[in-house]
Design a protein around this motif. Sequence first.
Motif, mmCIF file in Angstrom:
data_model
loop_
_atom_site.group_PDB
_atom_site.id
_atom_site.type_symbol
_atom_site.label_atom_id
_atom_site.label_comp_id
_atom_site.label_asym_id
_atom_site.label_seq_id
_atom_site.Cartn_x
_atom_site.Cartn_y
_atom_site.Cartn_z
ATOM 1 N N ASN A 171 0.834 -1.207 -0.095
ATOM 2 C CA ASN A 171 0.164 0.228 -0.076
ATOM 3 C C ASN A 171 1.297 1.464 -0.037
ATOM 4 N N GLU A 172 2.020 1.383 0.892
ATOM 5 C CA GLU A 172 2.388 2.337 0.643
ATOM 6 C C GLU A 172 4.127 2.840 -0.111
ATOM 7 N N LYS A 173 4.746 1.426 -0.285
ATOM 8 C CA LYS A 173 6.348 1.719 -1.165
ATOM 9 C C LYS A 173 5.360 2.056 -2.556
ATOM 10 N N PRO A 174 4.603 1.443 -2.765
ATOM 11 C CA PRO A 174 4.185 1.801 -4.623
ATOM 12 C C PRO A 174 4.689 3.394 -4.379
ATOM 13 N N VAL A 175 4.079 4.435 -3.340
ATOM 14 C CA VAL A 175 3.845 6.083 -3.430
ATOM 15 C C VAL A 175 5.078 6.194 -3.046
ATOM 16 N N ILE A 176 5.835 5.372 -2.733
ATOM 17 C CA ILE A 176 7.724 6.408 -2.591
ATOM 18 C C ILE A 176 8.694 5.789 -3.229
ATOM 19 N N ILE A 177 8.322 4.317 -3.799
ATOM 20 C CA ILE A 177 9.183 4.524 -5.190
ATOM 21 C C ILE A 177 8.435 5.848 -6.305
ATOM 22 N N ASN A 178 7.282 5.876 -6.497
ATOM 23 C CA ASN A 178 7.099 6.590 -7.765
ATOM 24 C C ASN A 178 7.084 7.956 -7.354
ATOM 25 N N SER A 179 7.059 8.507 -6.147
ATOM 26 C CA SER A 179 7.428 10.178 -5.363
ATOM 27 C C SER A 179 8.640 10.237 -5.306
ATOM 28 N N TYR A 180 9.325 9.654 -5.095
ATOM 29 C CA TYR A 180 10.631 9.573 -4.454
ATOM 30 C C TYR A 180 12.448 8.774 -5.383
#
Length: 314
Positions: A171-180
């Motif tokens: 749930n959270e790691k994909p957001v961090i991958i895309n954002s950073y």
Amino acid sequence: MNSVTNTAFVAIIVLGLFLSPSMLSVNAQDIMSPRQQMASGVAADNVVCKSGLVLMIRSTNGAATCVKSSTSMKLSDAGWGSIIIDDEEDETIEDETMENATNEKRIELSEEFSMGEEEGLPGEPMEKESFIIGGVDLSMAAPVEGDEDAPITIIEFGDYQCPKCKGWFQNEKPVIINSYISKGIVKLYFLDSAWLGDDSISAAQAAYCADDQGKFIEYHSTLYNNQAGIQDGWANMDALKQFAMEIELDTEMFNKCLDSGIHADRVSHNTEVGASLGVVGTPYFFIVGPDGDIKKIAGPQPSIVFDAAINSLS
């Protein structure tokens, strides 16, 4: 004459003590890991820790490791226990539900005991050059995700049987991958914190067997996406070999690697690194800025918590 004889006799005894193998082994242990000490014949109860660390004995196999003296060690039903940090003035973002995690069934140990490395696992210890970021030993970490030159580093400690680790991964790691990570702002290193049973250890070793064939991330992802109950067989040896087949690894090479236990020391080393740093359950994160400043995040916090930590370190 008797006085002279007695004095000489005492001197011989004292000299013998200083030259005895047991005395010499204590001196050597000052620079040896718990695993190395036990491999040389030292009993777990007699393992010597470096200054500031205390010993904990694993209940299931008698292995030993050393952790910070400020840490209160607990045992879980799986053998190892959670690590509870005493009140310290650090910038740790706590997960309010951490105490309810499955890997937080606790039995308190006194600080006279300490905690240690896995014993009796096959394979020679891996020798790698020292590689430290933010005080965390990454010499045996998983391959870096992202640009090695990215200014911000996320160090994740996880267990493949940990439900909260799966939740954060999905749930959270994909957001961090895309954002950073995809933008070269952040790089991520994963280290094992294999507390939840033998299958956690086997799964971690299997991931490194996949790494030998250049597919760590694929196997790492497969493990979390197929996670089921703790110690219910989803990550037993047969299942781990099936996963290798599904991601098209050389199964003969993979099976030989897994059966040999060649990566056992790598997994136990990473687990000990986390323990020595006071890792509280899993997942647990160290966010390290370009100047070495550190933020700690405990639990599967939402990506906005990581946003705040990353922005404060940029």
